[in-house]
Structures are given as structure tokens and as C-alpha cells.
Design a protein around this motif. Structure first.
Motif, short mmCIF file in Angstrom:
data_model
loop_
_atom_site.label_atom_id
_atom_site.label_comp_id
_atom_site.label_asym_id
_atom_site.label_seq_id
_atom_site.Cartn_x
_atom_site.Cartn_y
_atom_site.Cartn_z
N VAL A 195 0.84 -1.20 0.00
CA VAL A 195 0.00 0.00 0.00
C VAL A 195 0.87 1.25 0.00
CG1 VAL A 195 -1.67 1.33 1.35
CG2 VAL A 195 -1.94 -1.16 1.12
N LEU A 196 1.94 1.22 0.77
CA LEU A 196 2.84 2.36 0.85
C LEU A 196 3.49 2.68 -0.49
CD1 LEU A 196 4.41 4.40 2.71
CD2 LEU A 196 6.14 2.62 2.95
N LEU A 197 3.88 1.64 -1.22
CA LEU A 197 4.64 1.83 -2.46
C LEU A 197 3.75 2.07 -3.69
CD1 LEU A 197 7.38 -0.93 -2.05
CD2 LEU A 197 7.61 1.53 -1.69
N THR A 198 2.48 1.68 -3.61
CA THR A 198 1.60 1.75 -4.79
C THR A 198 1.55 3.13 -5.45
OG1 THR A 198 0.23 -0.11 -4.07
CG2 THR A 198 -0.76 1.46 -5.61
N PRO A 199 1.32 4.22 -4.70
CA PRO A 199 1.28 5.53 -5.38
C PRO A 199 2.57 5.88 -6.09
CG PRO A 199 0.43 5.68 -3.13
CD PRO A 199 1.08 4.35 -3.25
N HIS A 200 3.71 5.45 -5.53
CA HIS A 200 5.00 5.78 -6.13
C HIS A 200 5.28 4.90 -7.34
CE1 HIS A 200 5.80 8.35 -2.69
NE2 HIS A 200 5.35 7.38 -1.93
#
Length: 223
Positions: free
Chosen positions: A164-169
Motif C-alpha cells: 500500500v505504501l509503495l503503490t502511489p509511487h
């Protein structure tokens, strides 16, 4: 409880906002003024013959509106911090409020800045709505990921939190169509660094002030 949340949020935001507004005057504001000179090419008051919309005049009007925006933002963050801690039943003291404030800075400052660095007037930028959507999505995803990671000891859920943390990036922030910028890169880099430092100071002050105020107001007898 609601009255206490509102009181602490408003007071903490007001104190932190006023202190950070003063800090901005000697850190980021001079760089914004310098960038406006580069943007217009004729100084801060020249607009190349086109209408750029309303903006406060230099001097006291600009100081007032900039400070007002900072205080309003600080109050919003403080209310969000206190309400979130109260909603999940977290004990509000200096240590825990500071820890939550640090997480708030990561979610609302550091993580979005990894894709969209703070920008000066005249900097190359992508579509405004697309950037706002990406910023909100990144902040929310980071907040959820931090919560999941800290509140569970199950390896699978921590892997999900990392995803979830990495998805936007991995999706990537909206990029500008035109990479040309009127602002010298050294000024832009300095502004981005100072903006993050100022925002970290804001969250730090909010956390400290909330942690100090909450126990004191909690001890006040009910009318």
C-alpha cells in the motif's frame, strides 16, 4: 470529549501555526519572492501584460494572508491528530502525540514530496487536479500503511502495508508536459528542502503542544 478535542486542536494549531508562520518569513518566503522575480522577468509587480488573478500586496497584506493560511493549515492538522488519536482510543500524552505527529509528517509531507516536491512559482508542473488527486491518494495510502505496519505483528499484513505504501509511487506522480522552468535549480532545491524542514517543524510543534495541552485540559473539572 468533543469540546476537549476542539479546544486542544484549536489551541495547538494556533500556537504551532503562529510560530511556523514566523519561521517561514526567514526561510521559504524570501525564496518565493525571488522565484516571482524570475517568473515575471520584470520583478514581483510586473505580469507581462496578462492577468494572474488576485494576490495580496507585498508587505503587511502578504504577511497576514500567508500567516493566516499557515495557521488554518496547522489547526486542521492539529484537529486531525487529536481526533484520530481519540477515535482509536490512544492515550494522548507528550510521547504518543509526538509519535503520531511524526507519522503525520511522513504521511502528509515526506511521502508526497517523494513524487511531488514543493514547488516555487514558475516551476514546471503537471496538471493541477491530477497532482492534487495523487497527493491525497499518497497521503491516505501512507497513513493506512503506517497504521497497518505498527498495529499488527503478522508478516502477511506488514507485506500488504508495504505494498500500500509503495503503490502511489509505482503509479508515479503526474509529470509536467513542459520541463522548462524559469526558476534556477539551486533555488528550487533549497526551497524544497526548507519547505520539508518547515513542515516537519509544524508537525513537531503540533505534537508537543497537543501532548502538553491534553492532560491539562483533561484534569479540568466539568462545569
Amino acid at each position: 470529549m468533543l469540546a476537549r478535542i476542539l479546544s486542544v486542536g484549536l489551541l495547538a494549531g494556533l500556537v504551532a501555526g503562529l510560530l511556523v508562520a514566523a519561521l517561514q518569513q526567514v526561510t521559504t518566503t524570501p525564496l518565493i519572492v525571488a522565484a516571482e522575480v524570475f517568473e515575471t522577468g520584470h520583478g514581483a509587480h510586473a505580469h507581462g501584460g496578462h492577468d494572474e488573478g488576485w494576490k495580496p500586496a507585498d508587505g503587511l497584506p502578504r504577511l497576514f494572508y500567508t500567516s493566516l493560511a499557515t495557521v488554518v493549515t496547522a489547526v486542521g492538522f492539529a484537529l486531525l491528530l487529536v481526533a484520530a488519536m481519540a477515535a482509536v482510543g490512544e492515550q494522548i500524552d507528550e510521547r504518543r502525540a509526538l509519535a503520531w505527529a511524526a507519522a503525520g509528517f511522513v504521511a502528509f509531507g515526506l511521502a508526497p514530496a517523494a513524487g511531488l516536491a514543493p514547488e516555487l512559482p514558475g516551476s514546471a508542473a503537471g496538471d493541477l487536479v491530477a497532482r492534487q488527486v495523487w497527493w491525497v491518494g499518497t497521503a491516505c495510502a501512507t497513513a493506512v500503511a503506517i497504521w497497518m505496519f505498527l498495529k499488527t505483528d503478522r508478516a502477511f499484513l506488514r507485506v500488504v502495508a508495504l505494498a500500500v505504501l509503495l503503490t502511489p509511487h509505482l503509479i508515479g506522480a503526474p509529470r509536467p508536459h513542459d520541463l522548462e522552468s524559469s526558476v534556477p535549480p539551486e533555488i528550487a532545491a533549497r526551497f524544497a528542502a526548507l519547505s520539508l524542514a518547515v513542515q516537519a517543524s509544524l508537525w513537531l510543534l503540533i505534537g508537543v503542544t497537543v501532548g502538553l495541552l491534553w492532560p491539562r485540559l483533561a484534569r479540568r473539572p466539568a462545569p
